[in-house]
Write a protein that holds these residues in place. Structure first.
Motif, short mmCIF file in Angstrom:
data_model
loop_
_atom_site.label_atom_id
_atom_site.label_comp_id
_atom_site.label_asym_id
_atom_site.label_seq_id
_atom_site.Cartn_x
_atom_site.Cartn_y
_atom_site.Cartn_z
N SER A 72 0.65 -1.53 0.33
CA SER A 72 -0.21 0.18 -0.20
C SER A 72 1.01 1.20 -0.08
O SER A 72 2.10 1.04 0.92
CB SER A 72 -1.32 -0.34 1.49
OG SER A 72 -0.05 0.65 2.07
N ARG A 73 0.40 2.64 -0.94
CA ARG A 73 0.80 3.42 -0.63
C ARG A 73 1.59 4.08 0.97
O ARG A 73 2.94 4.27 1.12
CB ARG A 73 0.64 4.82 -1.02
CG ARG A 73 1.01 6.36 -1.63
CD ARG A 73 0.43 7.10 -2.08
NE ARG A 73 -0.75 6.64 -2.96
CZ ARG A 73 0.63 6.76 -4.42
NH1 ARG A 73 1.66 8.00 -4.61
NH2 ARG A 73 0.19 6.30 -6.00
N PHE B 123 3.95 -2.25 -7.03
CA PHE B 123 2.77 -1.20 -7.38
C PHE B 123 2.12 -0.97 -5.73
O PHE B 123 2.04 -2.09 -5.00
CB PHE B 123 1.81 -2.80 -7.97
CG PHE B 123 2.69 -2.97 -9.45
CD1 PHE B 123 2.84 -1.83 -10.33
CD2 PHE B 123 3.86 -3.89 -9.84
CE1 PHE B 123 2.69 -1.86 -11.63
CE2 PHE B 123 4.51 -3.80 -10.44
CZ PHE B 123 4.28 -2.73 -11.81
N GLU B 124 0.90 -0.15 -5.64
CA GLU B 124 0.14 -0.32 -4.87
C GLU B 124 -0.75 -1.67 -4.47
O GLU B 124 -1.72 -1.70 -3.70
CB GLU B 124 -1.01 1.30 -5.65
CG GLU B 124 -0.52 2.21 -4.82
CD GLU B 124 -1.06 3.18 -4.73
OE1 GLU B 124 -2.00 3.63 -3.95
OE2 GLU B 124 -0.69 4.44 -5.29
N SER B 125 -0.99 -2.33 -5.72
CA SER B 125 -1.82 -2.99 -5.35
C SER B 125 -1.67 -4.40 -6.86
O SER B 125 -1.06 -4.11 -7.62
CB SER B 125 -3.30 -2.98 -5.89
OG SER B 125 -3.85 -2.26 -7.07
N LYS C 68 -4.42 -5.02 -8.71
CA LYS C 68 -4.62 -5.05 -9.88
C LYS C 68 -3.91 -3.66 -10.57
O LYS C 68 -4.54 -3.86 -11.82
CB LYS C 68 -6.13 -3.81 -8.80
CG LYS C 68 -6.94 -3.89 -10.71
CD LYS C 68 -7.87 -2.96 -9.90
CE LYS C 68 -9.05 -2.79 -11.22
NZ LYS C 68 -10.09 -1.51 -10.46
N SER C 69 -3.09 -2.54 -9.90
CA SER C 69 -2.32 -2.45 -10.41
C SER C 69 -1.02 -2.83 -11.11
O SER C 69 -0.29 -2.35 -12.51
CB SER C 69 -2.05 -0.90 -9.82
OG SER C 69 -1.06 -0.81 -9.27
N GLN D 220 -2.77 -4.84 -14.94
CA GLN D 220 -2.84 -3.62 -15.91
C GLN D 220 -1.49 -3.61 -16.41
O GLN D 220 -1.79 -3.06 -17.59
CB GLN D 220 -3.71 -2.38 -15.11
CG GLN D 220 -5.06 -2.11 -14.20
CD GLN D 220 -5.31 -1.04 -14.02
OE1 GLN D 220 -4.59 -0.14 -13.66
NE2 GLN D 220 -6.42 -0.61 -13.76
N VAL D 221 -0.49 -3.26 -15.57
CA VAL D 221 0.74 -2.85 -16.27
C VAL D 221 0.78 -3.91 -17.06
O VAL D 221 2.08 -4.02 -18.44
CB VAL D 221 1.68 -2.50 -15.46
CG1 VAL D 221 3.47 -2.53 -16.05
CG2 VAL D 221 1.04 -1.92 -15.39
N SER E 296 -0.70 -6.73 -18.04
CA SER E 296 -2.22 -7.46 -18.60
C SER E 296 -1.49 -8.82 -20.11
O SER E 296 -0.22 -8.11 -20.93
CB SER E 296 -2.56 -6.67 -19.45
OG SER E 296 -1.78 -5.04 -20.74
N THR F 97 4.99 3.55 -19.96
CA THR F 97 4.55 3.05 -18.57
C THR F 97 5.47 1.81 -17.99
O THR F 97 6.15 1.61 -16.83
CB THR F 97 3.04 2.96 -18.59
OG1 THR F 97 2.45 3.19 -18.79
CG2 THR F 97 2.58 2.40 -17.25
N TYR G 76 8.42 0.80 -14.86
CA TYR G 76 8.43 -0.06 -13.84
C TYR G 76 9.76 -1.00 -14.23
O TYR G 76 9.54 -1.85 -13.50
CB TYR G 76 6.79 -0.82 -14.37
CG TYR G 76 6.10 0.27 -12.99
CD1 TYR G 76 6.40 -0.08 -12.01
CD2 TYR G 76 4.97 0.91 -13.83
CE1 TYR G 76 5.35 0.56 -11.34
CE2 TYR G 76 4.18 1.57 -13.29
CZ TYR G 76 4.07 1.21 -11.83
OH TYR G 76 3.13 1.77 -11.23
#
Length: 125
Positions: free
Chosen positions: A12-13, A39-41, A43-44, A47-48, A50, A88, A92
């Motif tokens: 988490s942030r 990453f924060e989650s 899910k994030s 997304q990167v 994918s 993006t 990363y």
């Protein structure tokens, strides 16, 4: 191409901020094998990394395009979309964008990913 493993973490942030402060104060020393990319989650991260982006990375590895225009033709994706996605992925540490003959060319830096995360909260480390 040899496989390069990228260690990534999910935190988490708030936990990440606390960890960063602890490192800055000298209260916590990260281990050499700890993730450098966070990453924060899940899910994030998803997304990167994918399916669409993984296919793009595979395309770059197989065809080694010398420009975004060439990658646009290979991928059938519009240049603004490609540019945003690649920036993006570069942020990363997954790809590197470099100028080559006046054109921006992508190189894949990471082919395998090791993910570290836990369910603990409130820990700086």
């Amino acid at each position: 191409m040899t496989n390069k493993i990228l260690n990534i973490g999910i935190m988490s942030r708030l936990d990440y901020t606390q960890r960063t402060i602890a490192i800055a104060k000298g209260d916590y020393q990260p281990l050499p094998d700890e993730p450098k990319i966070w990453f924060e989650s899940v899910k994030s991260m998803a997304q990167v990394l994918s399916d669409e982006n993984q296919a793009l990375l595979d395309l770059i590895i197989r065809h080694q395009p010398q420009s975004l225009s060439e990658l646009e033709q290979l991928s059938h994706r519009k240049k603004p979309n490609l540019s945003r996605t690649l920036k993006t992925l570069e942020r990363y540490g997954v790809v590197e964008l470099h100028k080559q003959a006046g054109k921006l060319a992508p190189t894949v830096k990471a082919t395998d990913f090791r993910v570290q995360f836990g369910l603990h909260h409130g820990n700086a480390a």
